[in-house]
Write a protein that holds these residues in place. Structure first.
Motif, PDB file in Angstrom:
ATOM      1  N   LEU A 185       0.830  -1.207   0.000  1.00 49.51           N
ATOM      2  CA  LEU A 185       0.000   0.000   0.000  1.00 49.51           C
ATOM      3  C   LEU A 185       0.867   1.260   0.000  1.00 49.51           C
ATOM      4  CD1 LEU A 185      -2.884   1.274   0.302  1.00 49.51           C
ATOM      5  CD2 LEU A 185      -2.476   1.278   2.762  1.00 49.51           C
ATOM      6  N   SER A 231      -4.201   3.364  -6.464  1.00 49.99           N
ATOM      7  CA  SER A 231      -3.925   2.374  -5.408  1.00 49.99           C
ATOM      8  C   SER A 231      -5.145   1.521  -5.104  1.00 49.99           C
ATOM      9  CB  SER A 231      -3.455   3.067  -4.127  1.00 49.99           C
ATOM     10  OG  SER A 231      -2.216   3.688  -4.346  1.00 49.99           O
ATOM     11  N   CYS A 233      -5.081  -2.385  -4.180  1.00 47.29           N
ATOM     12  CA  CYS A 233      -5.745  -3.060  -3.048  1.00 47.29           C
ATOM     13  C   CYS A 233      -6.676  -4.143  -3.581  1.00 47.29           C
ATOM     14  CB  CYS A 233      -6.570  -2.078  -2.224  1.00 47.29           C
ATOM     15  SG  CYS A 233      -5.578  -0.945  -1.272  1.00 47.29           S
ATOM     16  N   ARG A 235      -8.373 -10.933   6.572  1.00 45.04           N
ATOM     17  CA  ARG A 235      -8.824  -9.746   7.295  1.00 45.04           C
ATOM     18  C   ARG A 235     -10.345  -9.724   7.265  1.00 45.04           C
ATOM     19  NH1 ARG A 235      -6.315  -4.630   4.570  1.00 45.04           N
ATOM     20  NH2 ARG A 235      -7.114  -5.718   2.737  1.00 45.04           N
ATOM     21  N   VAL A 246     -17.417  -4.162   6.062  1.00 42.65           N
ATOM     22  CA  VAL A 246     -16.467  -4.592   5.030  1.00 42.65           C
ATOM     23  C   VAL A 246     -16.630  -3.830   3.714  1.00 42.65           C
ATOM     24  CG1 VAL A 246     -16.046  -6.945   5.855  1.00 42.65           C
ATOM     25  CG2 VAL A 246     -17.943  -6.520   4.292  1.00 42.65           C
ATOM     26  N   ARG A 247     -15.534  -3.738   3.012  1.00 43.44           N
ATOM     27  CA  ARG A 247     -15.532  -3.221   1.646  1.00 43.44           C
ATOM     28  C   ARG A 247     -15.781  -4.384   0.688  1.00 43.44           C
ATOM     29  NH1 ARG A 247     -11.850   1.532   0.590  1.00 43.44           N
ATOM     30  NH2 ARG A 247     -13.800   2.383   1.390  1.00 43.44           N
ATOM     31  N   ASN A 248     -14.946  -5.406   0.807  1.00 37.17           N
ATOM     32  CA  ASN A 248     -15.089  -6.599  -0.035  1.00 37.17           C
ATOM     33  C   ASN A 248     -15.949  -7.635   0.700  1.00 37.17           C
ATOM     34  OD1 ASN A 248     -14.803  -8.974  -1.441  1.00 37.17           O
ATOM     35  ND2 ASN A 248     -12.641  -8.623  -1.929  1.00 37.17           N
ATOM     36  N   ASN A 304     -14.702 -10.618   2.619  1.00 40.21           N
ATOM     37  CA  ASN A 304     -14.079 -10.487   3.942  1.00 40.21           C
ATOM     38  C   ASN A 304     -15.096 -10.478   5.087  1.00 40.21           C
ATOM     39  OD1 ASN A 304     -11.531 -10.255   2.730  1.00 40.21           O
ATOM     40  ND2 ASN A 304     -11.745  -8.049   2.476  1.00 40.21           N
ATOM     41  N   ILE A 309      -7.174  -4.272  14.053  1.00 39.39           N
ATOM     42  CA  ILE A 309      -6.409  -3.386  13.175  1.00 39.39           C
ATOM     43  C   ILE A 309      -6.871  -1.950  13.423  1.00 39.39           C
ATOM     44  CG2 ILE A 309      -5.826  -2.810  10.778  1.00 39.39           C
ATOM     45  CD1 ILE A 309      -6.676  -5.652   9.985  1.00 39.39           C
ATOM     46  N   VAL A 355      -3.366   7.507   7.305  1.00 39.48           N
ATOM     47  CA  VAL A 355      -3.306   7.182   5.875  1.00 39.48           C
ATOM     48  C   VAL A 355      -4.535   6.387   5.407  1.00 39.48           C
ATOM     49  CG1 VAL A 355      -1.800   5.261   6.486  1.00 39.48           C
ATOM     50  CG2 VAL A 355      -1.980   5.916   4.120  1.00 39.48           C
ATOM     51  N   CYS A 356      -5.158   5.670   6.320  1.00 41.89           N
ATOM     52  CA  CYS A 356      -6.318   4.848   5.968  1.00 41.89           C
ATOM     53  C   CYS A 356      -7.534   5.713   5.629  1.00 41.89           C
ATOM     54  CB  CYS A 356      -6.684   3.922   7.129  1.00 41.89           C
ATOM     55  SG  CYS A 356      -5.282   3.197   7.978  1.00 41.89           S
ATOM     56  N   CYS A 400      -9.108   6.420   2.046  1.00 42.84           N
ATOM     57  CA  CYS A 400     -10.032   5.457   1.425  1.00 42.84           C
ATOM     58  C   CYS A 400     -11.095   4.902   2.379  1.00 42.84           C
ATOM     59  CB  CYS A 400      -9.249   4.294   0.849  1.00 42.84           C
ATOM     60  SG  CYS A 400      -8.061   4.772  -0.393  1.00 42.84           S
ATOM     61  N   HIS A 401     -10.942   5.139   3.674  1.00 45.06           N
ATOM     62  CA  HIS A 401     -11.915   4.586   4.636  1.00 45.06           C
ATOM     63  C   HIS A 401     -12.510   5.661   5.544  1.00 45.06           C
ATOM     64  CE1 HIS A 401     -11.001   0.450   3.586  1.00 45.06           C
ATOM     65  NE2 HIS A 401      -9.705   0.638   3.828  1.00 45.06           N
ATOM     66  N   TYR A 442     -16.726  -1.922  -5.679  1.00 42.98           N
ATOM     67  CA  TYR A 442     -17.381  -2.483  -4.482  1.00 42.98           C
ATOM     68  C   TYR A 442     -18.729  -1.802  -4.284  1.00 42.98           C
ATOM     69  CZ  TYR A 442     -12.527  -3.848  -3.604  1.00 42.98           C
ATOM     70  OH  TYR A 442     -11.269  -4.360  -3.720  1.00 42.98           O
ATOM     71  N   ARG A 481     -10.572  -0.580  12.559  1.00 36.67           N
ATOM     72  CA  ARG A 481     -10.969  -0.733  11.140  1.00 36.67           C
ATOM     73  C   ARG A 481     -11.427  -2.177  10.876  1.00 36.67           C
ATOM     74  NH1 ARG A 481     -11.474  -1.482   5.792  1.00 36.67           N
ATOM     75  NH2 ARG A 481     -13.287  -2.355   6.782  1.00 36.67           N
TER      76      ARG A 481
HETATM   77  C1  HEC Z   1      -5.926   3.367  -1.632  1.00 44.08           C
HETATM   78  C2  HEC Z   1      -7.109   3.134  -0.827  1.00 44.08           C
HETATM   79  C3  HEC Z   1      -6.963   2.419   0.496  1.00 44.08           C
HETATM   80  C4  HEC Z   1      -6.211   2.807   1.562  1.00 44.08           C
HETATM   81  C5  HEC Z   1      -5.311   4.033   1.695  1.00 44.08           C
HETATM   82  C6  HEC Z   1      -6.483   1.826   2.600  1.00 44.08           C
HETATM   83  N1  HEC Z   1      -7.351   0.879   2.164  1.00 44.08           N
HETATM   84 FE1  HEC Z   1      -8.107  -0.671   3.233  1.00 44.08          FE
HETATM   85  N2  HEC Z   1      -9.080  -1.354   1.604  1.00 44.08           N
HETATM   86  C7  HEC Z   1      -9.067  -0.749   0.368  1.00 44.08           C
HETATM   87  C8  HEC Z   1      -9.712  -1.633  -0.601  1.00 44.08           C
HETATM   88  C9  HEC Z   1      -9.915  -1.353  -2.074  1.00 44.08           C
HETATM   89  C10 HEC Z   1     -10.098  -2.789   0.130  1.00 44.08           C
HETATM   90  C11 HEC Z   1     -10.758  -4.049  -0.409  1.00 44.08           C
HETATM   91  C12 HEC Z   1      -9.653  -5.066  -0.677  1.00 44.08           C
HETATM   92  C13 HEC Z   1     -10.169  -6.396  -1.142  1.00 44.08           C
HETATM   93  O1  HEC Z   1     -10.822  -6.449  -2.185  1.00 44.08           O
HETATM   94  O2  HEC Z   1      -9.887  -7.406  -0.457  1.00 44.08           O
HETATM   95  C14 HEC Z   1      -9.685  -2.567   1.506  1.00 44.08           C
HETATM   96  C15 HEC Z   1      -9.905  -3.489   2.511  1.00 44.08           C
HETATM   97  C16 HEC Z   1      -9.480  -3.343   3.801  1.00 44.08           C
HETATM   98  C17 HEC Z   1      -9.719  -4.306   4.874  1.00 44.08           C
HETATM   99  C18 HEC Z   1     -10.407  -5.664   4.739  1.00 44.08           C
HETATM  100  C19 HEC Z   1     -11.837  -5.643   5.180  1.00 44.08           C
HETATM  101  C20 HEC Z   1     -12.767  -5.038   4.150  1.00 44.08           C
HETATM  102  O3  HEC Z   1     -13.261  -3.941   4.424  1.00 44.08           O
HETATM  103  O4  HEC Z   1     -12.963  -5.651   3.077  1.00 44.08           O
HETATM  104  C21 HEC Z   1      -9.141  -3.790   5.994  1.00 44.08           C
HETATM  105  C22 HEC Z   1      -9.131  -4.419   7.375  1.00 44.08           C
HETATM  106  C23 HEC Z   1      -8.528  -2.538   5.615  1.00 44.08           C
HETATM  107  N3  HEC Z   1      -8.757  -2.287   4.279  1.00 44.08           N
HETATM  108  C24 HEC Z   1      -7.801  -1.754   6.476  1.00 44.08           C
HETATM  109  C25 HEC Z   1      -7.082  -0.634   6.083  1.00 44.08           C
HETATM  110  C26 HEC Z   1      -6.186   0.093   6.958  1.00 44.08           C
HETATM  111  C27 HEC Z   1      -5.943  -0.243   8.420  1.00 44.08           C
HETATM  112  C28 HEC Z   1      -5.631   1.098   6.223  1.00 44.08           C
HETATM  113  C29 HEC Z   1      -4.581   2.100   6.655  1.00 44.08           C
HETATM  114  C30 HEC Z   1      -3.323   1.536   7.127  1.00 44.08           C
HETATM  115  C31 HEC Z   1      -6.187   0.995   4.873  1.00 44.08           C
HETATM  116  N4  HEC Z   1      -7.063  -0.061   4.835  1.00 44.08           N
HETATM  117  C32 HEC Z   1      -5.902   1.854   3.849  1.00 44.08           C
HETATM  118  C33 HEC Z   1      -8.546   0.489   0.053  1.00 44.08           C
HETATM  119  C34 HEC Z   1      -7.678   1.199   0.875  1.00 44.08           C
END
Ligand code: HEC
Length: 192
Positions: free
Chosen positions: A49, A61, A65, A86, A91-93, A96, A142, A147-148, A151-152, A168, A182
């Protein structure tokens, strides 16, 4: 008569102690293996990431992901010969999504956080059954970092939000603040 009975009792309790020791040893090993697996997955995802955010920026990015997170998760599981993934209450995906056991643990993590426990060290493990099989299960919270939020978080930019939505459509993983849980790493190891 009484003394025979007593010595039998002592012998059997010593055996039980020994068994308990073996179990404690095994449990510690399983716990160490789970912690290590969660750490490996976390580090690999973080590195991928970070590199992508720096080189390509957040919008591109998303595809990293999207493509890489499931791939890395599957590879680490294979390498470690256990299920490592995870999950989250939001959830996004949909792949998960937590199962009932995981959902309970995640809810419990939220309670523990409310009671003031730091998210960073939060974990839970248990010897339990899954689909009739004995398994050791482990979860580690987590935390949401700065930085998260790109996107979150609460204000995901229009372009980014559009791209996330197209990949998604059922995304529920926004609206987080720093310090929130998260989600969690989740590890399952089959045991005899
Ligand atoms: C560039 C955008 C981006 C950033 C920045 C990002 N994520 Fe995500 N995250 C995603 C995407 C897209 C998915 C779905 C991934 C998949 O298809 O498995 C995801 C999925 C996840 C999941 C799995 C559960 C779910 O929701 O499907 C976790 C836990 C998670 N992210 C934690 C974090 C954390 C903690 C951070 C910061 C350290 C972070 N992410 C930063 C885009 C991002």
């Amino acid at each position: 008569m009484r003394s025979i009975f007593l010595s039998l009792l002592v012998a059997s309790s010593a055996q039980a102690d020994a068994q308990a020791d073996v179990q404690a040893d095994n449990l510690q090993t399983l716990l160490n293996q789970s912690r290590q697996a969660a750490k490996t997955l976390g580090m690999e995802l973080k590195q991928t990431l970070q590199m992508s955010m720096k080189k390509k920026g957040p919008v591109d990015s998303i595809s990293v992901c999207n493509m890489k997170a499931p791939e890395i998760t599957a590879r680490v599981s294979l390498e470690k010969n256990m299920k490592v993934a995870r999950t989250s209450l939001k959830v996004r995906n949909p792949e998960n999504k937590p199962d009932a056991w995981e959902e309970n643990v995640l809810k419990d993590f939220e309670k523990r956080k409310e009671q003031g426990e730091p998210v960073k060290q939060m974990e839970y493990f248990e010897l339990t059954k899954r689909n009739g099989e004995n398994v050791f299960r482990y979860m580690k919270a987590i935390p949401t970092g700065e930085v998260c939020l790109t996107c979150h978080g609460e204000n995901v930019s229009g372009l980014l939000a559009g791209k996330i939505h197209s990949l998604y459509p059922d995304d529920r993983a926004t609206g987080f603040n720093t310090g929130d849980i998260r989600g969690a790493f989740t590890v399952t190891i089959e045991v005899q």
